[in-house]
Scaffold this motif. Structure first.
Motif, PDB file in Angstrom:
ATOM      1  N   VAL A 199       0.841  -1.200   0.000  1.00 10.25           N
ATOM      2  CA  VAL A 199       0.000   0.000   0.000  1.00 10.25           C
ATOM      3  C   VAL A 199       0.877   1.252   0.000  1.00 10.25           C
ATOM      4  CG1 VAL A 199      -1.815   1.257   1.219  1.00 10.25           C
ATOM      5  CG2 VAL A 199      -1.764  -1.249   1.304  1.00 10.25           C
ATOM      6  N   TRP A 201       0.826   5.205   0.819  1.00 11.06           N
ATOM      7  CA  TRP A 201      -0.032   6.144   1.543  1.00 11.06           C
ATOM      8  C   TRP A 201       0.816   7.279   2.117  1.00 11.06           C
ATOM      9  CZ3 TRP A 201      -1.141   5.301   7.299  1.00 11.06           C
ATOM     10  CH2 TRP A 201      -1.934   6.338   7.801  1.00 11.06           C
ATOM     11  N   TYR A 206       3.861   0.400   2.522  1.00  9.06           N
ATOM     12  CA  TYR A 206       3.714  -0.598   3.574  1.00  9.06           C
ATOM     13  C   TYR A 206       3.318  -1.944   2.972  1.00  9.06           C
ATOM     14  CZ  TYR A 206       3.120   3.636   6.426  1.00  9.06           C
ATOM     15  OH  TYR A 206       3.272   4.863   7.017  1.00  9.06           O
ATOM     16  N   LYS A 208       0.971  -4.789   4.478  1.00  6.83           N
ATOM     17  CA  LYS A 208       0.058  -5.013   5.607  1.00  6.83           C
ATOM     18  C   LYS A 208      -1.133  -5.855   5.166  1.00  6.83           C
ATOM     19  CE  LYS A 208       2.104  -2.090   8.494  1.00  6.83           C
ATOM     20  NZ  LYS A 208       2.761  -2.534   9.729  1.00  6.83           N
ATOM     21  N   LYS A 209      -1.796  -6.433   6.145  1.00  6.14           N
ATOM     22  CA  LYS A 209      -3.141  -6.953   5.903  1.00  6.14           C
ATOM     23  C   LYS A 209      -4.058  -5.743   5.764  1.00  6.14           C
ATOM     24  CE  LYS A 209      -3.133 -11.500   8.129  1.00  6.14           C
ATOM     25  NZ  LYS A 209      -3.813 -12.347   9.132  1.00  6.14           N
ATOM     26  N   VAL A 210      -4.910  -5.763   4.769  1.00  7.71           N
ATOM     27  CA  VAL A 210      -5.743  -4.590   4.501  1.00  7.71           C
ATOM     28  C   VAL A 210      -7.219  -4.921   4.654  1.00  7.71           C
ATOM     29  CG1 VAL A 210      -6.371  -2.845   2.790  1.00  7.71           C
ATOM     30  CG2 VAL A 210      -3.995  -3.645   2.946  1.00  7.71           C
ATOM     31  N   ARG A 218      -7.892   0.092   6.660  1.00 12.29           N
ATOM     32  CA  ARG A 218      -7.218  -0.229   7.920  1.00 12.29           C
ATOM     33  C   ARG A 218      -6.056  -1.163   7.596  1.00 12.29           C
ATOM     34  NH1 ARG A 218      -8.061   0.892  12.797  1.00 12.29           N
ATOM     35  NH2 ARG A 218     -10.151   1.697  12.317  1.00 12.29           N
ATOM     36  N   LEU A 219      -4.855  -0.788   8.022  1.00  8.63           N
ATOM     37  CA  LEU A 219      -3.647  -1.559   7.763  1.00  8.63           C
ATOM     38  C   LEU A 219      -3.249  -2.289   9.042  1.00  8.63           C
ATOM     39  CD1 LEU A 219      -1.641   1.194   5.820  1.00  8.63           C
ATOM     40  CD2 LEU A 219      -3.432  -0.334   4.984  1.00  8.63           C
ATOM     41  N   SER A 221      -1.029  -5.165  11.196  1.00  3.13           N
ATOM     42  CA  SER A 221       0.208  -5.945  11.309  1.00  3.13           C
ATOM     43  C   SER A 221      -0.093  -7.303  11.921  1.00  3.13           C
ATOM     44  CB  SER A 221       1.222  -5.207  12.191  1.00  3.13           C
ATOM     45  OG  SER A 221       1.505  -3.920  11.667  1.00  3.13           O
ATOM     46  N   ASP A 228      -2.756  -0.966  14.718  1.00  2.95           N
ATOM     47  CA  ASP A 228      -3.269  -0.778  13.365  1.00  2.95           C
ATOM     48  C   ASP A 228      -3.020   0.649  12.896  1.00  2.95           C
ATOM     49  OD1 ASP A 228      -4.180  -3.319  13.750  1.00  2.95           O
ATOM     50  OD2 ASP A 228      -6.314  -2.799  13.804  1.00  2.95           O
ATOM     51  N   LYS A 229      -2.918   0.798  11.586  1.00 10.79           N
ATOM     52  CA  LYS A 229      -2.835   2.129  10.989  1.00 10.79           C
ATOM     53  C   LYS A 229      -4.107   2.345  10.175  1.00 10.79           C
ATOM     54  CE  LYS A 229       2.220   2.188  10.606  1.00 10.79           C
ATOM     55  NZ  LYS A 229       2.437   3.316  11.526  1.00 10.79           N
TER      56      LYS A 229
END
Length: 252
Positions: A199, A201, A206, A208-210, A218-219, A221, A228-229
């Protein structure tokens, strides 16, 4: 004596195994028990008792028979293995032929054998596929996302369908995506919640699981020490592509 021989190995002392092997070796010589007994100086009745599995020969007799047939003692006392027999026969032929060659011809044989071994070793090497690792994506706090055409070439023993490769930087996606591994990314839009994507941004990139939510992405880990990011749609987060594989590079 029979019990002592049995104690040396599981097959030694097995009368049936000895009988089978003796008959097999006699057949290979096209020899009958009478001829064999006369040739070896054994009593005919003794040989027939071995063949009928009524008795088992002493170890000195086994050694005499092994030398006569040109086999190992194990070929008499252990269960018949045709693969081993073929290997043994081939070796005997090679040894016999080699010993009759003049020195200069022996040298040629050795040289040819070495070249064949080298070629075989080359054929058995694991095939490695090259990957151009162009980017460095973060699996932690984020890293600048640039495509400047520079790349590192690395190797792996599997070939994947992918669009570009990136170094993994950080530890937030442990244990599946360790720092220093290579991520292979297939360019595509968002498909399913929970898949691992690259991703872009806010100038950072990044892995990440999205999860797609109403107001943004929502990103997530996999390393629990990272929170979360959240990337609001107003900040125009972009799915670079889906991570289809990852690997630790192999040395060529």
């Amino acid at each position: 004596m029979e019990d002592k021989i049995k104690g040396r190995t599981g097959n030694l002392g097995n009368k049936e195994t000895m009988s089978f092997n003796l008959k097999r070796l006699l057949d290979s010589k096209r020899m009958n028990p009478h001829q064999f007994a006369d040739t070896m100086g054994f009593k005919y009745t003794t040989v027939m008792n071995w063949i009928k599995a009524n008795s088992y020969p002493r170890i000195d007799k086994i050694e005499l028979m092994a030398r006569y047939f040109g086999v190992d003692k194990s070929d008499l006392v252990e269960e018949y293995n045709p693969i081993k027999e073929k290997q043994s026969t081939t070796k005997q032929i090679l040894d016999n032929v080699f010993s009759k060659l003049e020195t200069n011809r022996q040298d040629k044989v050795v040289s040819y054998a070495k070249s064949e071994l080298d070629e075989q070793n080359k054929e058995n090497l694991v095939q490695l596929f090259s990957y151009n690792v162009q980017e460095k994506l973060s699996a932690g706090t984020g890293y600048g996302y640039f495509d400047d055409g520079n790349y590192d070439t690395v190797y792996y023993n599997k070939q994947y369908d992918y669009d570009f490769a990136s170094w993994i930087f950080g530890d937030s996606m442990l244990p599946d995506y360790p720092n220093g591994d290579v991520a292979l990314i297939k360019a595509c839009p968002f498909e399913y919640d929970g898949c691992v994507y690259a991703v872009d941004w806010d100038g950072q990139s990044y892995i990440k699981k999205v999860y797609k939510e109403e107001k943004g992405l929502r990103l997530v880990s996999t390393n629990e020490k990272y929170s979360d990011k959240f990337a609001p749609f107003t900040e125009e987060p972009r799915i670079i592509g889906k991570v289809v594989a990852s690997f630790t590079p192999l040395e060529k």
